[in-house]
Design an enzyme around this catalytic site. Sequence first.
Site, PDB file in Angstrom:
ATOM      1  N   THR A  33       8.509  65.066  67.586  1.00 58.07           N
ATOM      2  CA  THR A  33       7.078  65.031  67.896  1.00 58.07           C
ATOM      3  C   THR A  33       6.312  64.477  66.710  1.00 58.07           C
ATOM      4  O   THR A  33       6.740  64.569  65.560  1.00 58.07           O
ATOM      5  CB  THR A  33       6.514  66.421  68.246  1.00 58.07           C
ATOM      6  OG1 THR A  33       6.347  67.201  67.048  1.00 58.07           O
ATOM      7  CG2 THR A  33       7.419  67.156  69.223  1.00 58.07           C
ATOM      8  N   LYS A  39       0.915  55.571  64.997  1.00 55.18           N
ATOM      9  CA  LYS A  39       1.237  55.371  63.577  1.00 55.18           C
ATOM     10  C   LYS A  39       2.682  54.938  63.362  1.00 55.18           C
ATOM     11  O   LYS A  39       3.050  54.522  62.268  1.00 55.18           O
ATOM     12  CB  LYS A  39       0.968  56.658  62.792  1.00 55.18           C
ATOM     13  CG  LYS A  39      -0.506  57.022  62.671  1.00 55.18           C
ATOM     14  CD  LYS A  39      -0.671  58.265  61.813  1.00 55.18           C
ATOM     15  CE  LYS A  39      -2.141  58.627  61.642  1.00 55.18           C
ATOM     16  NZ  LYS A  39      -2.308  59.853  60.810  1.00 55.18           N
ATOM     17  N   ASP A  52       0.520  67.845  68.877  1.00 57.63           N
ATOM     18  CA  ASP A  52      -0.093  68.462  67.698  1.00 57.63           C
ATOM     19  C   ASP A  52       0.052  69.966  67.859  1.00 57.63           C
ATOM     20  O   ASP A  52      -0.467  70.548  68.824  1.00 57.63           O
ATOM     21  CB  ASP A  52      -1.576  68.072  67.615  1.00 57.63           C
ATOM     22  CG  ASP A  52      -2.263  68.573  66.348  1.00 57.63           C
ATOM     23  OD1 ASP A  52      -1.764  69.544  65.738  1.00 57.63           O
ATOM     24  OD2 ASP A  52      -3.302  68.005  65.980  1.00 57.63           O
ATOM     25  N   ASN A  79       9.734  72.603  62.995  1.00 53.32           N
ATOM     26  CA  ASN A  79       9.798  72.035  61.650  1.00 53.32           C
ATOM     27  C   ASN A  79       8.434  71.627  61.102  1.00 53.32           C
ATOM     28  O   ASN A  79       8.242  71.607  59.891  1.00 53.32           O
ATOM     29  CB  ASN A  79      10.736  70.817  61.661  1.00 53.32           C
ATOM     30  CG  ASN A  79      10.623  69.984  60.425  1.00 53.32           C
ATOM     31  OD1 ASN A  79      11.100  70.361  59.356  1.00 53.32           O
ATOM     32  ND2 ASN A  79       9.978  68.827  60.535  1.00 53.32           N
ATOM     33  N   TYR A 144       0.870  79.193  50.958  1.00 54.71           N
ATOM     34  CA  TYR A 144       2.058  78.596  51.581  1.00 54.71           C
ATOM     35  C   TYR A 144       3.149  79.648  51.746  1.00 54.71           C
ATOM     36  O   TYR A 144       3.744  79.779  52.833  1.00 54.71           O
ATOM     37  CB  TYR A 144       2.557  77.426  50.735  1.00 54.71           C
ATOM     38  CG  TYR A 144       3.774  76.740  51.311  1.00 54.71           C
ATOM     39  CD1 TYR A 144       3.660  75.881  52.398  1.00 54.71           C
ATOM     40  CD2 TYR A 144       5.036  76.949  50.768  1.00 54.71           C
ATOM     41  CE1 TYR A 144       4.776  75.250  52.937  1.00 54.71           C
ATOM     42  CE2 TYR A 144       6.157  76.325  51.298  1.00 54.71           C
ATOM     43  CZ  TYR A 144       6.018  75.478  52.379  1.00 54.71           C
ATOM     44  OH  TYR A 144       7.127  74.860  52.918  1.00 54.71           O
ATOM     45  N   LYS A 148       4.743  81.017  55.476  1.00 51.92           N
ATOM     46  CA  LYS A 148       6.165  80.923  55.809  1.00 51.92           C
ATOM     47  C   LYS A 148       6.799  82.317  55.908  1.00 51.92           C
ATOM     48  O   LYS A 148       7.667  82.555  56.765  1.00 51.92           O
ATOM     49  CB  LYS A 148       6.894  80.084  54.758  1.00 51.92           C
ATOM     50  CG  LYS A 148       6.506  78.609  54.777  1.00 51.92           C
ATOM     51  CD  LYS A 148       6.894  77.954  56.098  1.00 51.92           C
ATOM     52  CE  LYS A 148       6.716  76.447  56.063  1.00 51.92           C
ATOM     53  NZ  LYS A 148       7.182  75.797  57.312  1.00 51.92           N
ATOM     54  N   THR A 179      11.076  65.034  49.926  1.00 50.15           N
ATOM     55  CA  THR A 179      10.385  64.576  51.136  1.00 50.15           C
ATOM     56  C   THR A 179       8.993  64.110  50.751  1.00 50.15           C
ATOM     57  O   THR A 179       8.607  64.137  49.586  1.00 50.15           O
ATOM     58  CB  THR A 179      10.265  65.700  52.183  1.00 50.15           C
ATOM     59  OG1 THR A 179       9.353  66.699  51.694  1.00 50.15           O
ATOM     60  CG2 THR A 179      11.612  66.350  52.457  1.00 50.15           C
TER      61      THR A 179
END
Length: 269
Positions: A33, A39, A52, A79, A144, A148, A179
């Site tokens: 997704t 883009k 989204d 993810n 963050y 998580k 990444t």
Amino acid sequence: MEQKVVLITGGSSGIGKSIGIFLKLKGFKVYGTTRSKAKYPDFDAFDLLELDVKKEATITAAISELIKREAKIDVLINNAGVGITGPIEETPNEEILKAFDTNFHGPIRMMKGVLPQMRIQKSGLIINITSIAGYMGLPYRGIYSASKGALELVTEAMRMEIKDFGIQMTNLAPGDFATNIASGRYHAPVHKDSPYQKPYGATLTAINNDVDSGGDPIQVAHKVFAVINSSSPKVHYKVGDFMQKFSLLLKKILPDKVYEKLLLNHYKL
């Protein structure tokens, strides 16, 4: 053997793309997704659906399209996520809410979206990609870590709630991998007149260096493949370098203040 259908949120780049490419090579039918297919006009690694995780209408539309094409969803990999750094005192509340909307509420929306189909199938697997950071309160990454960590706990609860439906659920917590997460991360500005200027500025540099020198995300893909092939997935999985995983063991066995001291020394605070 019937081809398994996998749906990966945030599949157009980073860890999600690596997982998708690897699983496709292993014979899975993969759908990723992205918030905007426009883009990625030349993306051909696997099929992309526009979705989204913050918008329920797009989730409903994408899942309906997937079921229309494949008549099933075997694996959901939650993810999609965003990074956020900064002194909590100086992080705008709206940015905190945005981070939780993607990292916590987004996966819950996705799970609610696929569970009815998986219940019809009497089978399915949900893998929530969390973070080793979710096991500890890290300085200047507290929001963050909290987002998580919250997803880890929700997964612990939900896997007990859905066990009678033949559906399995697990957490997979990566450490630092190379990444593009830093490019899309919100980070509070390092203000010259802030009491946090020096320690936050130094920690932000250290965080970026950790990501830049991180491992190949293909390691996460290998772990995902192993989890999918497990007949009875564990509650938690971790993937990362030795010291990152060892830090979780230290947190379990060391007194809180001793572990806190180790973190302070690591970040030179």
